[in-house]
Design an enzyme around this catalytic site. Structure first.
Site, PDB file in Angstrom:
ATOM      1  N   GLY A  50       0.867  -1.176   0.000  1.00 35.43           N
ATOM      2  CA  GLY A  50       0.000   0.000   0.000  1.00 35.43           C
ATOM      3  C   GLY A  50       0.899   1.218   0.000  1.00 35.43           C
ATOM      4  O   GLY A  50       1.868   1.267  -0.747  1.00 35.43           O
ATOM      5  N   HIS A  63       8.824  -3.274  -6.755  1.00 33.68           N
ATOM      6  CA  HIS A  63       8.220  -2.958  -8.070  1.00 33.68           C
ATOM      7  C   HIS A  63       9.265  -2.326  -8.988  1.00 33.68           C
ATOM      8  O   HIS A  63       8.957  -1.390  -9.723  1.00 33.68           O
ATOM      9  CB  HIS A  63       7.040  -1.985  -7.940  1.00 33.68           C
ATOM     10  CG  HIS A  63       5.922  -2.466  -7.075  1.00 33.68           C
ATOM     11  ND1 HIS A  63       4.971  -3.354  -7.520  1.00 33.68           N
ATOM     12  CD2 HIS A  63       5.585  -2.183  -5.784  1.00 33.68           C
ATOM     13  CE1 HIS A  63       4.088  -3.580  -6.540  1.00 33.68           C
ATOM     14  NE2 HIS A  63       4.451  -2.888  -5.482  1.00 33.68           N
TER      15      HIS A  63
END
Lengths: 235, 235
Positions: free
Chosen positions: A90, A159
């Protein structure tokens, strides 16, 4: 004693939540029937309850129950007593801020150092590094510090994204951003592509998953490391 | 009295530094023969000297000299005395940190409010908003606050990027990030695409450049505004 999975992402493209790694998690959490979920990073702003339901659904497939830390009166005690801990992705600033607000940084660090298995994905992986200074997230809240758990002697960039060929966008590439980090900071940074994770034990840090990872060391040319590479010399 | 250009970027793809906006800057800085450059954001970690040289070269084309703030013994006085001010892009955290470190936030805000023309690009635009909480930059240093100049009653997202069709990357889109911002903050955010800028005067905030901009208001569906739209109702 420590036993940590630092994963780039919870989800790889075209697959369900934690699906790509769920069989590894079965082995990783083999001594747990219930794990503690820390949903503080609230991806997309979802509630702690909804986020915990999502984690529960994924872990049900390997017969592990998930309890959200927000369900406990004493979150520090919940961490101490946990059979395993999962910190989901998140927003890293929101996550870090909540951990500081509830005074959980030290207890979380000590508990994991003492051997409670810890899984982090994305924001939950960022906080395993020395600082959150290599997060990709938007700084939507102001935490009291960027210092994180320091479970590994470097920083994580989850990521991790290679520069897009033919992009006409003038914003910085990920590599440029990490190079800027190294104008002001010296610790190494591991760029973990989606589908990669680090498995950290007492004497070993091993890259897992199908992909290579990109390592950025201060004053060195960035380089790729293969899966199964031992990274415990990096600091 | 204020006269401010808040530009998404210094450079659009395929064109030189400030080239796309240089004729507008000629009119904007018409009463200045020398402007003060604040190079604190250090894109790619370049030195204040090198960055100032870059700005100098661009402004030489419209016969304006550029002096870097680092050349002055008293930077607050340099701001007060400036005929015009340009704050360049780079890392918004580094920029904000330096402004706080040199105690320049209030003097810069007051000087611009009093009418000294101000040009910001990218990081230099982010700081025109209420906070830097909608920057795209990596938090490579920890500033004492995310509060910015508040020259406009909303936040800026420069280099605004539309979601990439067919992307397999699981990191958040820009729109998702700004929606997360609105789970914790209520001010509007203007997503300025590269080539767009806001021209802010005492009673008017107008979108300039060839493109539309995307406006995100708390609890509203995001929407596009055309160039030349008056945005001074937004708050």
């Amino acid at each position: 004693m420590q036993n940590i999975i630092i994963a780039s992402t919870s989800t790889v493209h075209g697959s369900g939540y934690l699906e790509y790694i769920i069989q590894d998690l079965k082995a990783f959490f083999k001594n747990a029937d219930t794990i503690l979920f820390i949903p503080y990073a609230r991806p997309g702003g979802i509630s702690h309850e909804d986020y915990t339901r999502l984690a529960n659904k994924a872990f049900a497939k390997i017969n592990i129950k998930v309890k959200g830390i927000h369900e406990f009166y004493n979150p520090a005690q919940a961490i101490k007593n946990a059979q395993g801990i999962f910190v989901g992705g998140g927003n890293t600033f929101v996550l870090t801020n909540q951990l500081y607000k509830h005074n959980l940084i030290d207890i979380l660090k000590q508990t994991v150092k003492n051997g409670t298995p810890y899984l982090g994905t994305s924001a939950g992986s960022n906080i395993c590094g020395l600082t959150i200074k290599t997060t990709n997230d938007m700084p939507i809240v102001f935490p009291p510090s960027f210092n994180a758990l320091g479970l590994v002697p470097f920083n994580i960039n989850p990521h991790y994204l290679d520069p897009l060929a033919n992009s006409k966008h003038m914003g910085e590439t990920r590599e440029t951003r990490i190079k800027e980090f190294h104008h002001f900071n010296t610790p190494p940074v591991i760029g973990l592509r989606e589908g990669s994770w680090l498995h950290v034990t007492q004497n070993s840090i091993i890259l897992k998953g199908p992909l290579t990872a990109r390592v950025f060391e201060y004053n060195k040319v960035p380089y790729e490391v293969e899966t199964e590479t031992q990274l415990n010399q990096l600091k």
